[in-house]
Design an enzyme around this catalytic site. Structure first.
Site, PDB file in Angstrom:
ATOM      1  N   LYS A  58       0.791  -1.124   0.035  1.00 14.72           N
ATOM      2  CA  LYS A  58      -0.145  -0.056   0.047  1.00 14.72           C
ATOM      3  C   LYS A  58       0.957   1.204  -0.076  1.00 14.72           C
ATOM      4  O   LYS A  58       0.392   2.442  -0.395  1.00 14.72           O
ATOM      5  CB  LYS A  58      -0.887  -0.034   1.239  1.00 14.72           C
ATOM      6  N   ARG A  72      -0.116   6.792   7.828  1.00 13.21           N
ATOM      7  CA  ARG A  72       0.126   6.737   6.282  1.00 13.21           C
ATOM      8  C   ARG A  72      -0.493   8.055   5.447  1.00 13.21           C
ATOM      9  O   ARG A  72       0.068   8.479   4.670  1.00 13.21           O
ATOM     10  CB  ARG A  72      -0.620   5.600   5.554  1.00 13.21           C
ATOM     11  N   LYS A  99      17.528   3.152   1.369  1.00 17.41           N
ATOM     12  CA  LYS A  99      17.952   2.847   2.571  1.00 17.41           C
ATOM     13  C   LYS A  99      19.402   2.039   1.880  1.00 17.41           C
ATOM     14  O   LYS A  99      19.316   0.836   2.124  1.00 17.41           O
ATOM     15  CB  LYS A  99      17.417   2.211   3.651  1.00 17.41           C
ATOM     16  N   ASP A 154      14.912  -1.346   1.077  1.00 15.07           N
ATOM     17  CA  ASP A 154      15.899  -1.474   2.314  1.00 15.07           C
ATOM     18  C   ASP A 154      16.859  -2.539   2.156  1.00 15.07           C
ATOM     19  O   ASP A 154      17.791  -2.181   1.688  1.00 15.07           O
ATOM     20  CB  ASP A 154      14.705  -1.859   3.622  1.00 15.07           C
ATOM     21  N   PHE A 207      13.617   4.262  10.948  1.00  6.80           N
ATOM     22  CA  PHE A 207      12.483   3.826  10.417  1.00  6.80           C
ATOM     23  C   PHE A 207      11.513   5.162  10.074  1.00  6.80           C
ATOM     24  O   PHE A 207      11.076   5.969  11.074  1.00  6.80           O
ATOM     25  CB  PHE A 207      11.592   3.015  11.293  1.00  6.80           C
TER      26      PHE A 207
END
Ligand code: IMP
Ligand code: MG
Length: 184
Positions: free
Chosen positions: A42, A164, A130, A102, A151
């Site tokens: 999403k 979100r 990242k 990531d 994060f």
């Protein structure tokens, strides 16, 4: 619920500037073609919505959703498609639109899967990279920001489905022992 504090990392204006320049490059690179934007649900939806409206070329759109199993904050390699593309991709130019890369496992899985389906080309556009966390080698064609530790949430990105909706991107700081779900 764990104690979480948010610290702004990329304000909305800075994101908008980067999205605009990514869209310029993509529009130039795909001139004369009609790529399918393959957005990863999403987390990429806000990025996608902004990016596609800045493009000056026609595009088509489809979605995939992936699940990865492992630790709360790290994917451990077992990835599956829980919602597949609905359009045929044979002979098409595909541009995967993803929120974050990531370890690289999710994107590598998806790019290889799409290549096996006979697409004419498969590239990817990622808002946040990242890079220092990479565990598998992948080429990311378009990158919004290369980020360091932390994060992040907001602008489509979640922490256990929260945050979100925030229009900026924030770093989350949590108290020890807190957990998060990922895969969005
Ligand atoms: P990878 O397979 O390790 O590259 O993980 C990529 C996926 O993990 C992304 O699609 C995100 O859904 C999620 N993810 C990784 N880092 C973050 C973060 O900082 N915030 C929110 N989601 C993240
Ligand atoms: Mg994701």
């Amino acid at each position: 619920m764990s104690r979480r504090t948010l610290h702004i990392l990329y304000p909305r204006d800075q994101i908008a500037d980067r999205v605009r320049s990514l869209a310029e490059r993509i529009s130039e690179d795909y001139k004369g073609r009609v790529p399918i934007l393959v957005a990863v649900l999403k987390g990429a939806v806000v990025f996608l919505a902004d990016l596609m409206r800045q493009l000056t070329i026609p595009v088509q759109l489809d979605f995939v959703r992936l699940a990865s199993y492992g630790d709360a904050m790290e994917s451990k390699g077992v990835i599956s498609i829980t919602k597949d593309l609905e359009m045929p991709v044979q002979g098409r130019d595909l541009l995967v639109v993803e929120d974050i890369v990531d370890s690289g496992r999710t994107l590598k899985f998806l790019l290889e899967d799409l290549q096996r389906r006979g697409a004419r080309s498969v590239r990817c556009c990622v808002l946040l990279d990242k890079r220092h966390r990479r565990e598998v080698q992948i080429a990311v064609d378009y990158v919004g920001f290369v980020m360091e530790e932390g994060f992040v949430v907001g602008y489509g990105l979640d922490w256990s489905e929260d945050f979100r909706h925030l229009p900026d991107i924030f770093i989350v700081q949590v108290a020890e022992g807190a957990s998060a779900s990922r895969g969005g």
